[in-house]
Design an enzyme around this catalytic site. Structure first.
Site, PDB file in Angstrom:
ATOM      1  N   TYR A 114      69.404  40.659  53.639  1.00 56.34           N
ATOM      2  CA  TYR A 114      69.378  42.041  54.127  1.00 56.34           C
ATOM      3  C   TYR A 114      67.996  42.650  53.952  1.00 56.34           C
ATOM      4  O   TYR A 114      67.399  43.178  54.903  1.00 56.34           O
ATOM      5  CB  TYR A 114      70.426  42.902  53.420  1.00 56.34           C
ATOM      6  CG  TYR A 114      70.318  44.358  53.811  1.00 56.34           C
ATOM      7  CD1 TYR A 114      70.653  44.780  55.092  1.00 56.34           C
ATOM      8  CD2 TYR A 114      69.845  45.314  52.904  1.00 56.34           C
ATOM      9  CE1 TYR A 114      70.529  46.110  55.470  1.00 56.34           C
ATOM     10  CE2 TYR A 114      69.721  46.644  53.274  1.00 56.34           C
ATOM     11  CZ  TYR A 114      70.061  47.033  54.552  1.00 56.34           C
ATOM     12  OH  TYR A 114      69.922  48.362  54.918  1.00 56.34           O
ATOM     13  N   LYS A 144      65.267  43.663  56.942  1.00 48.24           N
ATOM     14  CA  LYS A 144      64.771  45.035  57.128  1.00 48.24           C
ATOM     15  C   LYS A 144      63.257  45.091  56.984  1.00 48.24           C
ATOM     16  O   LYS A 144      62.581  45.865  57.677  1.00 48.24           O
ATOM     17  CB  LYS A 144      65.451  45.975  56.136  1.00 48.24           C
ATOM     18  CG  LYS A 144      66.952  46.118  56.334  1.00 48.24           C
ATOM     19  CD  LYS A 144      67.306  46.724  57.678  1.00 48.24           C
ATOM     20  CE  LYS A 144      67.088  48.222  57.700  1.00 48.24           C
ATOM     21  NZ  LYS A 144      67.544  48.841  58.978  1.00 48.24           N
TER      22      LYS A 144
END
Length: 333
Positions: free
Chosen positions: A141, A145
Protein backbone atom coordinates in the site's frame (compact mmCIF):
# COMPACT_ATOMS: atom_id res chain seq x y z
CA UNK A 1 -17.99 24.37 -9.40
CA UNK A 2 -18.37 21.17 -11.43
CA UNK A 3 -16.43 18.53 -9.50
CA UNK A 4 -15.56 14.86 -9.90
CA UNK A 5 -14.78 12.81 -6.81
CA UNK A 6 -13.25 9.36 -7.12
CA UNK A 7 -13.62 7.25 -3.99
CA UNK A 8 -16.81 9.08 -3.00
CA UNK A 9 -18.21 5.94 -1.37
CA UNK A 10 -15.24 5.78 1.01
CA UNK A 11 -14.61 7.42 4.37
CA UNK A 12 -12.77 10.57 3.29
CA UNK A 13 -14.44 10.75 -0.13
CA UNK A 14 -17.94 10.76 1.35
CA UNK A 15 -17.03 13.78 3.46
CA UNK A 16 -15.49 15.56 0.46
CA UNK A 17 -18.76 15.03 -1.41
CA UNK A 18 -20.74 16.53 1.47
CA UNK A 19 -18.38 19.51 1.76
CA UNK A 20 -18.75 20.19 -1.98
CA UNK A 21 -22.55 19.92 -1.84
CA UNK A 22 -22.62 22.32 1.11
CA UNK A 23 -20.87 24.85 -1.15
CA UNK A 24 -23.39 24.38 -3.93
CA UNK A 25 -21.10 22.40 -6.24
CA UNK A 26 -22.30 20.01 -8.92
CA UNK A 27 -20.82 16.66 -7.88
CA UNK A 28 -20.16 13.60 -9.99
CA UNK A 29 -18.69 10.42 -8.49
CA UNK A 30 -16.85 7.64 -10.28
CA UNK A 31 -17.93 4.47 -8.48
CA UNK A 32 -17.19 0.82 -9.03
CA UNK A 33 -20.13 -1.50 -9.67
CA UNK A 34 -19.20 -3.45 -6.52
CA UNK A 35 -18.88 -0.44 -4.21
CA UNK A 36 -21.51 -0.11 -1.45
CA UNK A 37 -23.56 3.05 -1.96
CA UNK A 38 -24.66 3.74 1.61
CA UNK A 39 -22.22 6.64 2.10
CA UNK A 40 -23.90 8.53 -0.76
CA UNK A 41 -27.49 7.57 0.03
CA UNK A 42 -29.90 10.50 -0.25
CA UNK A 43 -27.33 12.86 -1.75
CA UNK A 44 -27.83 14.70 -5.05
CA UNK A 45 -24.81 13.19 -6.74
CA UNK A 46 -24.35 12.01 -10.32
CA UNK A 47 -22.90 8.51 -10.36
CA UNK A 48 -20.75 7.17 -13.19
CA UNK A 49 -20.00 3.46 -12.90
CA UNK A 50 -16.47 2.55 -13.87
CA UNK A 51 -13.05 1.36 -12.77
CA UNK A 52 -9.89 3.46 -12.56
CA UNK A 53 -8.11 0.81 -14.62
CA UNK A 54 -10.50 1.45 -17.53
CA UNK A 55 -9.26 4.63 -19.23
CA UNK A 56 -12.37 5.13 -21.36
CA UNK A 57 -14.61 4.99 -18.28
CA UNK A 58 -12.32 7.37 -16.43
CA UNK A 59 -12.25 9.86 -19.30
CA UNK A 60 -16.04 9.77 -19.53
CA UNK A 61 -16.27 10.61 -15.82
CA UNK A 62 -13.74 13.46 -16.09
CA UNK A 63 -15.29 15.05 -19.18
CA UNK A 64 -16.91 18.40 -18.41
CA UNK A 65 -15.56 18.67 -14.85
CA UNK A 66 -13.62 21.74 -13.68
CA UNK A 67 -12.02 20.19 -10.58
CA UNK A 68 -11.12 16.57 -9.87
CA UNK A 69 -10.60 15.14 -6.38
CA UNK A 70 -8.83 11.81 -6.81
CA UNK A 71 -9.51 10.15 -3.49
CA UNK A 72 -10.01 6.53 -4.58
CA UNK A 73 -7.42 3.95 -3.54
CA UNK A 74 -7.10 0.28 -2.75
CA UNK A 75 -6.32 0.57 0.96
CA UNK A 76 -5.52 -2.76 2.60
CA UNK A 77 -2.71 -3.68 4.97
CA UNK A 78 -2.72 -7.21 3.55
CA UNK A 79 -3.45 -8.21 -0.02
CA UNK A 80 -3.03 -11.68 -1.55
CA UNK A 81 -1.84 -10.23 -4.88
CA UNK A 82 0.11 -6.95 -4.57
CA UNK A 83 -0.04 -6.48 -8.36
CA UNK A 84 -3.75 -5.78 -8.05
CA UNK A 85 -3.08 -2.94 -5.60
CA UNK A 86 -0.39 -1.41 -7.80
CA UNK A 87 -2.74 -1.60 -10.78
CA UNK A 88 -5.45 0.36 -8.96
CA UNK A 89 -3.29 2.86 -7.09
CA UNK A 90 -0.54 3.54 -9.62
CA UNK A 91 -1.97 2.71 -13.05
CA UNK A 92 -5.38 4.01 -12.00
CA UNK A 93 -3.86 7.32 -10.95
CA UNK A 94 -2.02 7.52 -14.27
CA UNK A 95 -5.32 7.00 -16.14
CA UNK A 96 -7.09 9.63 -14.07
CA UNK A 97 -4.38 12.25 -14.55
CA UNK A 98 -4.08 11.53 -18.26
CA UNK A 99 -7.83 12.00 -18.62
CA UNK A 100 -7.69 15.24 -16.62
CA UNK A 101 -4.91 16.50 -18.89
CA UNK A 102 -6.77 15.63 -22.08
CA UNK A 103 -10.01 17.16 -20.78
CA UNK A 104 -8.19 20.32 -19.64
CA UNK A 105 -9.32 20.14 -16.03
CA UNK A 106 -8.60 23.35 -14.14
CA UNK A 107 -7.31 21.70 -10.95
CA UNK A 108 -6.65 18.21 -9.62
CA UNK A 109 -6.29 17.41 -5.93
CA UNK A 110 -4.66 14.01 -5.46
CA UNK A 111 -5.22 12.27 -2.13
CA UNK A 112 -2.04 10.53 -1.04
CA UNK A 113 -1.17 9.56 2.54
CA UNK A 114 1.38 10.43 5.20
CA UNK A 115 2.49 6.84 4.74
CA UNK A 116 4.21 7.96 1.53
CA UNK A 117 6.31 10.53 3.41
CA UNK A 118 9.54 10.25 5.35
CA UNK A 119 10.12 9.69 9.06
CA UNK A 120 12.70 11.12 11.40
CA UNK A 121 15.14 8.87 13.23
CA UNK A 122 14.75 10.75 16.52
CA UNK A 123 10.95 10.71 16.74
CA UNK A 124 10.52 14.42 16.00
CA UNK A 125 7.36 14.91 13.89
CA UNK A 126 8.13 14.77 10.16
CA UNK A 127 6.93 17.21 7.52
CA UNK A 128 6.72 17.45 3.73
CA UNK A 129 10.48 17.99 3.42
CA UNK A 130 11.63 14.96 5.45
CA UNK A 131 13.81 12.81 3.13
CA UNK A 132 12.27 9.56 1.87
CA UNK A 133 12.69 6.97 -0.87
CA UNK A 134 10.93 3.83 -2.05
CA UNK A 135 13.13 1.56 0.09
CA UNK A 136 11.61 3.09 3.24
CA UNK A 137 8.07 2.12 2.27
CA UNK A 138 6.58 -0.77 4.29
CA UNK A 139 4.19 -2.98 2.35
CA UNK A 140 2.49 -2.70 -1.05
CA UNK A 141 0.00 0.00 0.00
CA UNK A 142 2.64 2.53 1.02
CA UNK A 143 4.84 1.60 -1.94
CA UNK A 144 1.95 2.03 -4.38
CA UNK A 145 1.01 5.43 -2.95
CA UNK A 146 4.63 6.57 -3.05
CA UNK A 147 4.83 5.59 -6.73
CA UNK A 148 1.47 7.22 -7.45
CA UNK A 149 2.89 10.50 -6.11
CA UNK A 150 5.73 10.17 -8.59
CA UNK A 151 3.13 9.75 -11.35
CA UNK A 152 1.50 12.98 -10.15
CA UNK A 153 4.88 14.71 -10.27
CA UNK A 154 5.30 13.56 -13.88
CA UNK A 155 1.98 15.08 -14.91
CA UNK A 156 2.78 18.32 -13.09
CA UNK A 157 5.92 18.51 -15.23
CA UNK A 158 3.70 18.15 -18.30
CA UNK A 159 1.61 21.12 -17.21
CA UNK A 160 -1.29 19.51 -15.33
CA UNK A 161 -2.28 21.61 -12.27
CA UNK A 162 -2.04 18.98 -9.54
CA UNK A 163 -1.82 19.57 -5.80
CA UNK A 164 -1.13 16.62 -3.48
CA UNK A 165 -2.60 16.26 -0.01
CA UNK A 166 -1.35 13.72 2.53
CA UNK A 167 -4.01 13.02 5.18
CA UNK A 168 -2.79 11.50 8.44
CA UNK A 169 -5.39 9.46 10.39
CA UNK A 170 -8.96 10.73 9.87
CA UNK A 171 -11.44 10.19 12.71
CA UNK A 172 -15.20 10.65 12.70
CA UNK A 173 -18.50 9.31 11.42
CA UNK A 174 -19.26 7.35 8.21
CA UNK A 175 -16.24 5.05 8.55
CA UNK A 176 -18.27 2.32 6.89
CA UNK A 177 -15.60 -0.24 5.96
CA UNK A 178 -14.16 0.58 8.63
CA UNK A 179 -10.57 1.81 8.28
CA UNK A 180 -7.81 0.17 10.30
CA UNK A 181 -8.07 2.89 12.95
CA UNK A 182 -11.86 2.69 12.92
CA UNK A 183 -11.57 -1.05 13.60
CA UNK A 184 -9.34 -0.30 16.58
CA UNK A 185 -12.09 1.96 17.96
CA UNK A 186 -14.71 -0.75 17.40
CA UNK A 187 -12.53 -3.36 19.10
CA UNK A 188 -11.94 -1.03 22.04
CA UNK A 189 -15.67 -0.40 22.44
CA UNK A 190 -16.33 -4.14 22.23
CA UNK A 191 -13.81 -4.89 24.96
CA UNK A 192 -11.52 -6.73 22.54
CA UNK A 193 -8.48 -4.54 23.16
CA UNK A 194 -6.92 -5.94 26.36
CA UNK A 195 -3.41 -4.63 25.65
CA UNK A 196 -1.52 -2.20 23.46
CA UNK A 197 1.92 -1.54 21.98
CA UNK A 198 3.97 1.59 22.27
CA UNK A 199 3.26 3.58 19.12
CA UNK A 200 1.46 6.74 18.07
CA UNK A 201 -0.59 8.39 15.35
CA UNK A 202 -1.40 11.84 14.08
CA UNK A 203 -5.18 12.27 14.29
CA UNK A 204 -7.43 14.73 12.47
CA UNK A 205 -11.19 15.23 12.27
CA UNK A 206 -12.34 13.71 8.96
CA UNK A 207 -14.43 16.85 8.31
CA UNK A 208 -11.22 18.90 8.49
CA UNK A 209 -9.63 16.52 5.98
CA UNK A 210 -12.52 17.19 3.60
CA UNK A 211 -12.16 20.94 4.11
CA UNK A 212 -8.44 20.59 3.46
CA UNK A 213 -9.15 19.09 0.05
CA UNK A 214 -11.35 22.01 -0.96
CA UNK A 215 -8.83 24.49 0.41
CA UNK A 216 -6.07 22.76 -1.57
CA UNK A 217 -8.13 23.17 -4.74
CA UNK A 218 -8.55 26.89 -4.01
CA UNK A 219 -5.22 27.87 -2.48
CA UNK A 220 -2.77 25.00 -2.88
CA UNK A 221 0.34 25.56 -4.95
CA UNK A 222 0.69 23.39 -8.03
CA UNK A 223 3.16 20.55 -7.55
CA UNK A 224 3.24 20.98 -3.77
CA UNK A 225 2.13 18.49 -1.11
CA UNK A 226 0.35 19.33 2.12
CA UNK A 227 0.03 17.17 5.23
CA UNK A 228 -3.57 17.22 6.45
CA UNK A 229 -3.14 16.37 10.10
CA UNK A 230 -3.56 17.78 13.55
CA UNK A 231 -2.68 16.15 16.88
CA UNK A 232 0.05 13.62 17.61
CA UNK A 233 -1.12 11.09 20.21
CA UNK A 234 0.39 7.91 21.59
CA UNK A 235 -1.85 4.86 21.44
CA UNK A 236 -2.37 4.84 25.19
CA UNK A 237 -3.43 8.51 25.02
CA UNK A 238 -5.98 7.60 22.34
CA UNK A 239 -7.34 4.78 24.47
CA UNK A 240 -7.54 7.08 27.50
CA UNK A 241 -9.62 9.54 25.45
CA UNK A 242 -11.88 6.72 24.24
CA UNK A 243 -12.28 5.54 27.83
CA UNK A 244 -13.48 8.98 28.90
CA UNK A 245 -15.93 9.14 26.00
CA UNK A 246 -17.32 5.61 26.26
CA UNK A 247 -17.03 4.57 29.86
CA UNK A 248 -15.01 1.53 28.83
CA UNK A 249 -11.76 0.86 30.72
CA UNK A 250 -8.54 1.56 28.85
CA UNK A 251 -6.08 -1.33 28.51
CA UNK A 252 -3.22 -1.17 30.97
CA UNK A 253 -0.94 -3.91 29.64
CA UNK A 254 1.75 -2.78 27.22
CA UNK A 255 3.03 -5.56 25.01
CA UNK A 256 6.64 -5.83 23.82
CA UNK A 257 6.79 -5.42 20.06
CA UNK A 258 8.16 -8.93 19.52
CA UNK A 259 4.87 -10.49 20.59
CA UNK A 260 2.51 -8.92 17.99
CA UNK A 261 5.40 -9.22 15.51
CA UNK A 262 5.35 -13.00 16.00
CA UNK A 263 1.55 -13.19 15.91
CA UNK A 264 1.34 -10.99 12.81
CA UNK A 265 3.97 -13.02 10.97
CA UNK A 266 2.19 -16.28 11.76
CA UNK A 267 -1.30 -15.03 10.87
CA UNK A 268 -0.09 -13.47 7.63
CA UNK A 269 1.60 -16.71 6.61
CA UNK A 270 -1.67 -18.56 7.20
CA UNK A 271 -3.55 -15.89 5.24
CA UNK A 272 -1.47 -16.55 2.14
CA UNK A 273 -2.48 -20.22 2.39
CA UNK A 274 -6.19 -19.65 3.05
CA UNK A 275 -6.79 -16.40 1.16
CA UNK A 276 -8.56 -14.97 4.22
CA UNK A 277 -7.21 -11.64 5.60
CA UNK A 278 -5.31 -11.96 8.90
CA UNK A 279 -6.74 -10.29 11.97
CA UNK A 280 -3.24 -9.00 12.74
CA UNK A 281 -1.45 -8.11 9.49
CA UNK A 282 2.34 -8.30 9.62
CA UNK A 283 2.70 -4.97 7.78
CA UNK A 284 0.49 -3.30 10.41
CA UNK A 285 2.80 -4.56 13.14
CA UNK A 286 5.86 -3.37 11.23
CA UNK A 287 4.28 0.08 10.87
CA UNK A 288 3.57 0.27 14.60
CA UNK A 289 7.25 0.01 15.53
CA UNK A 290 7.67 3.77 15.20
CA UNK A 291 5.16 6.57 15.94
CA UNK A 292 3.54 8.13 12.87
CA UNK A 293 3.99 11.71 14.06
CA UNK A 294 3.77 14.64 11.64
CA UNK A 295 3.54 18.43 11.44
CA UNK A 296 0.78 20.20 9.51
CA UNK A 297 2.13 23.76 9.76
CA UNK A 298 2.33 24.18 5.99
CA UNK A 299 -1.32 23.26 5.42
CA UNK A 300 -2.46 25.39 8.35
CA UNK A 301 -0.53 28.48 7.22
CA UNK A 302 -0.93 28.22 3.43
CA UNK A 303 -4.37 26.64 3.15
CA UNK A 304 -6.06 27.58 6.40
CA UNK A 305 -6.55 23.91 7.36
CA UNK A 306 -8.98 23.71 10.32
CA UNK A 307 -7.77 22.10 13.54
CA UNK A 308 -10.95 20.94 15.26
CA UNK A 309 -10.75 19.22 18.66
CA UNK A 310 -9.85 15.54 18.33
CA UNK A 311 -12.04 14.57 21.29
CA UNK A 312 -15.12 15.78 19.39
CA UNK A 313 -14.19 13.69 16.34
CA UNK A 314 -13.55 10.64 18.51
CA UNK A 315 -16.89 11.21 20.21
CA UNK A 316 -18.71 11.30 16.87
CA UNK A 317 -16.91 8.10 15.82
CA UNK A 318 -17.95 6.33 19.03
CA UNK A 319 -21.55 7.43 18.64
CA UNK A 320 -21.69 6.52 14.95
CA UNK A 321 -20.24 3.03 15.41
CA UNK A 322 -22.72 2.39 18.21
CA UNK A 323 -25.74 3.67 16.28
CA UNK A 324 -24.72 1.89 13.08
CA UNK A 325 -24.64 -1.50 14.80
CA UNK A 326 -20.91 -2.23 14.61
CA UNK A 327 -20.64 -3.35 18.22
CA UNK A 328 -21.21 -6.89 19.42
CA UNK A 329 -21.96 -5.89 23.02
CA UNK A 330 -24.36 -3.36 24.48
CA UNK A 331 -22.53 -0.21 25.53
CA UNK A 332 -23.46 2.25 28.25
CA UNK A 333 -23.72 5.88 27.22
Amino acid sequence: MRALVTGGTGFVGAHIVRALLDRGASVRCLVRSTSPDSALAGLEVERVVGDLRDFDAVRSAVQGREVVFHCAADYRLWVPDPAEMFSSNVDGTRNLLRAAYECRVERVVYTSTVGALGHTANGIPADETTPVDLRAMVGPYKKSKFLAERVADEWVARGLPVTIVNPSTPIGELDIKPTATGQVIVDFLDGRMPAYVRTGLNLIDVRDVASGHLLAAEHGRIGERYILGHRNMTLDEIFAALARLSGRPAPRIRLPHWLPWTVGAAQTAVAYCTGRPPRVAFDAVRLSRRPMFFRSDKAVHELGLPQSPIEAALGRAVEWFRDAGYLRVCQAS
